[in-house]
Design a protein around this motif. Sequence first.
Motif, PDB file in Angstrom:
ATOM      1  N   LEU A  10       1.013  -1.255  -0.046  1.00  0.00           N
ATOM      2  CA  LEU A  10       0.015  -0.041  -0.042  1.00  0.00           C
ATOM      3  C   LEU A  10       0.839   1.323   0.026  1.00  0.00           C
ATOM      4  O   LEU A  10       1.613   1.364   0.976  1.00  0.00           O
ATOM      5  CB  LEU A  10      -0.983   0.247   1.127  1.00  0.00           C
ATOM      6  CG  LEU A  10      -1.864   1.044   1.444  1.00  0.00           C
ATOM      7  CD1 LEU A  10      -2.828   1.434   0.091  1.00  0.00           C
ATOM      8  CD2 LEU A  10      -2.640   1.042   2.698  1.00  0.00           C
ATOM      9  N   LEU A  11       0.642   2.081  -0.939  1.00  0.00           N
ATOM     10  CA  LEU A  11       1.471   3.404  -1.184  1.00  0.00           C
ATOM     11  C   LEU A  11       0.780   4.356  -0.702  1.00  0.00           C
ATOM     12  O   LEU A  11      -0.557   4.218  -0.810  1.00  0.00           O
ATOM     13  CB  LEU A  11       1.932   3.588  -2.761  1.00  0.00           C
ATOM     14  CG  LEU A  11       2.816   2.360  -3.316  1.00  0.00           C
ATOM     15  CD1 LEU A  11       3.054   2.519  -4.667  1.00  0.00           C
ATOM     16  CD2 LEU A  11       4.250   2.169  -2.636  1.00  0.00           C
ATOM     17  N   GLY A  12       1.288   5.467  -0.519  1.00  0.00           N
ATOM     18  CA  GLY A  12       0.575   6.849  -0.400  1.00  0.00           C
ATOM     19  C   GLY A  12      -0.232   7.104  -1.292  1.00  0.00           C
ATOM     20  O   GLY A  12      -0.302   6.504  -2.573  1.00  0.00           O
ATOM     21  N   GLY A  13      -1.439   7.782  -0.892  1.00  0.00           N
ATOM     22  CA  GLY A  13      -2.573   8.121  -1.894  1.00  0.00           C
ATOM     23  C   GLY A  13      -3.462   7.016  -1.992  1.00  0.00           C
ATOM     24  O   GLY A  13      -4.096   6.986  -2.982  1.00  0.00           O
ATOM     25  N   GLY A  14      -3.258   5.910  -1.451  1.00  0.00           N
ATOM     26  CA  GLY A  14      -4.222   4.675  -1.368  1.00  0.00           C
ATOM     27  C   GLY A  14      -3.905   3.697  -2.529  1.00  0.00           C
ATOM     28  O   GLY A  14      -4.449   2.676  -3.039  1.00  0.00           O
ATOM     29  N   LYS A  15      -2.827   4.215  -3.361  1.00  0.00           N
ATOM     30  CA  LYS A  15      -2.432   3.098  -4.562  1.00  0.00           C
ATOM     31  C   LYS A  15      -1.883   1.791  -3.990  1.00  0.00           C
ATOM     32  O   LYS A  15      -1.055   1.597  -2.937  1.00  0.00           O
ATOM     33  CB  LYS A  15      -1.186   3.790  -5.383  1.00  0.00           C
ATOM     34  CG  LYS A  15      -0.914   2.754  -6.577  1.00  0.00           C
ATOM     35  CD  LYS A  15      -0.081   3.587  -7.536  1.00  0.00           C
ATOM     36  CE  LYS A  15       0.478   2.591  -8.487  1.00  0.00           C
ATOM     37  NZ  LYS A  15       0.393   3.112  -9.831  1.00  0.00           N
ATOM     38  N   VAL A  16      -2.354   0.727  -4.466  1.00  0.00           N
ATOM     39  CA  VAL A  16      -1.870  -0.697  -4.200  1.00  0.00           C
ATOM     40  C   VAL A  16      -1.365  -1.345  -5.404  1.00  0.00           C
ATOM     41  O   VAL A  16      -1.556  -1.317  -6.396  1.00  0.00           O
ATOM     42  CB  VAL A  16      -3.057  -1.466  -3.954  1.00  0.00           C
ATOM     43  CG1 VAL A  16      -2.881  -3.003  -3.623  1.00  0.00           C
ATOM     44  CG2 VAL A  16      -4.035  -0.978  -2.736  1.00  0.00           C
ATOM     45  N   VAL A  17       0.114  -1.966  -4.911  1.00  0.00           N
ATOM     46  CA  VAL A  17       0.652  -2.581  -5.835  1.00  0.00           C
ATOM     47  C   VAL A  17       0.433  -3.972  -5.507  1.00  0.00           C
ATOM     48  O   VAL A  17       0.982  -4.396  -4.300  1.00  0.00           O
ATOM     49  CB  VAL A  17       2.167  -2.055  -5.795  1.00  0.00           C
ATOM     50  CG1 VAL A  17       3.220  -2.871  -6.770  1.00  0.00           C
ATOM     51  CG2 VAL A  17       2.350  -0.669  -6.184  1.00  0.00           C
ATOM     52  N   LYS A  18       0.494  -4.824  -6.595  1.00  0.00           N
ATOM     53  CA  LYS A  18       0.349  -6.260  -6.438  1.00  0.00           C
ATOM     54  C   LYS A  18       1.673  -6.877  -6.537  1.00  0.00           C
ATOM     55  O   LYS A  18       2.301  -6.696  -7.601  1.00  0.00           O
ATOM     56  CB  LYS A  18      -0.515  -6.941  -7.382  1.00  0.00           C
ATOM     57  CG  LYS A  18      -2.004  -6.478  -7.272  1.00  0.00           C
ATOM     58  CD  LYS A  18      -2.804  -7.320  -6.285  1.00  0.00           C
ATOM     59  CE  LYS A  18      -4.251  -6.922  -6.300  1.00  0.00           C
ATOM     60  NZ  LYS A  18      -4.930  -7.486  -5.220  1.00  0.00           N
ATOM     61  N   VAL A  19       2.288  -7.879  -5.666  1.00  0.00           N
ATOM     62  CA  VAL A  19       3.268  -8.341  -5.699  1.00  0.00           C
ATOM     63  C   VAL A  19       3.309  -9.604  -6.716  1.00  0.00           C
ATOM     64  O   VAL A  19       2.477 -10.420  -6.386  1.00  0.00           O
ATOM     65  CB  VAL A  19       3.895  -8.642  -4.331  1.00  0.00           C
ATOM     66  CG1 VAL A  19       5.456  -9.468  -4.734  1.00  0.00           C
ATOM     67  CG2 VAL A  19       4.112  -7.271  -3.723  1.00  0.00           C
ATOM     68  N   ILE A  20       4.019  -9.617  -7.589  1.00  0.00           N
ATOM     69  CA  ILE A  20       3.946 -11.267  -8.491  1.00  0.00           C
ATOM     70  C   ILE A  20       5.205 -11.447  -8.714  1.00  0.00           C
ATOM     71  O   ILE A  20       6.187 -10.870  -8.867  1.00  0.00           O
ATOM     72  CB  ILE A  20       3.037 -10.717  -9.840  1.00  0.00           C
ATOM     73  CG1 ILE A  20       2.006 -10.064  -9.989  1.00  0.00           C
ATOM     74  CG2 ILE A  20       3.095 -11.670 -10.623  1.00  0.00           C
ATOM     75  CD1 ILE A  20       1.382  -9.571 -11.091  1.00  0.00           C
ATOM     76  N   GLN A  21       5.479 -12.897  -8.621  1.00  0.00           N
ATOM     77  CA  GLN A  21       6.899 -13.566  -8.978  1.00  0.00           C
ATOM     78  C   GLN A  21       6.735 -14.255 -10.063  1.00  0.00           C
ATOM     79  O   GLN A  21       5.727 -14.813 -10.370  1.00  0.00           O
ATOM     80  CB  GLN A  21       6.837 -14.528  -7.762  1.00  0.00           C
ATOM     81  CG  GLN A  21       7.471 -13.855  -6.466  1.00  0.00           C
ATOM     82  CD  GLN A  21       8.201 -14.729  -5.403  1.00  0.00           C
ATOM     83  OE1 GLN A  21       7.638 -15.904  -5.429  1.00  0.00           O
ATOM     84  NE2 GLN A  21       8.830 -14.598  -4.647  1.00  0.00           N
TER      85      GLN A  21
END
Length: 149
Positions: free
Chosen positions: A138-149
Amino acid sequence: GHGSHVASTAAGAAVEKASFYDGLAAGTARGGSPPAKIAVYKVCDEDDCRSRILLHAFDDAIADGVQVISMSLGSRHLKEFLEDPQAIGAFHAVEHGITVVCSAGNSGPRPSTMSNDAPWIVTVAASTVDRDFRSDILLGGGKVVKVIQ
């Protein structure tokens, strides 16, 4: 603290629906022997572990009649047995019929990174798990980054 963590690993009661974060590796968590009785001896503070306090804790454990000493302490460098308070205290405990179990250390995996190598100590190494623990970032501003391998 660390002692509470180690005690719960040794004899923690079963906790159902335990998971890492939000459902990762869900299941029942429990210590190795939940019915065991535990005595915890604090030998270190934030700065260091003094030899005399460590040896006194061994004497206290022997006097208290413990059957197993699980010691989650290690040295950054191997010492000669006659200069190593952990090896000396463990030898004294073993002479009284007490099994002493220690961690191998947290500095590996490189040559010469193991501690607690006295032959009268049961030394247990760390291992890996067969799972990946993935979670979103969870980044600032509510942006969500999905972790993918």
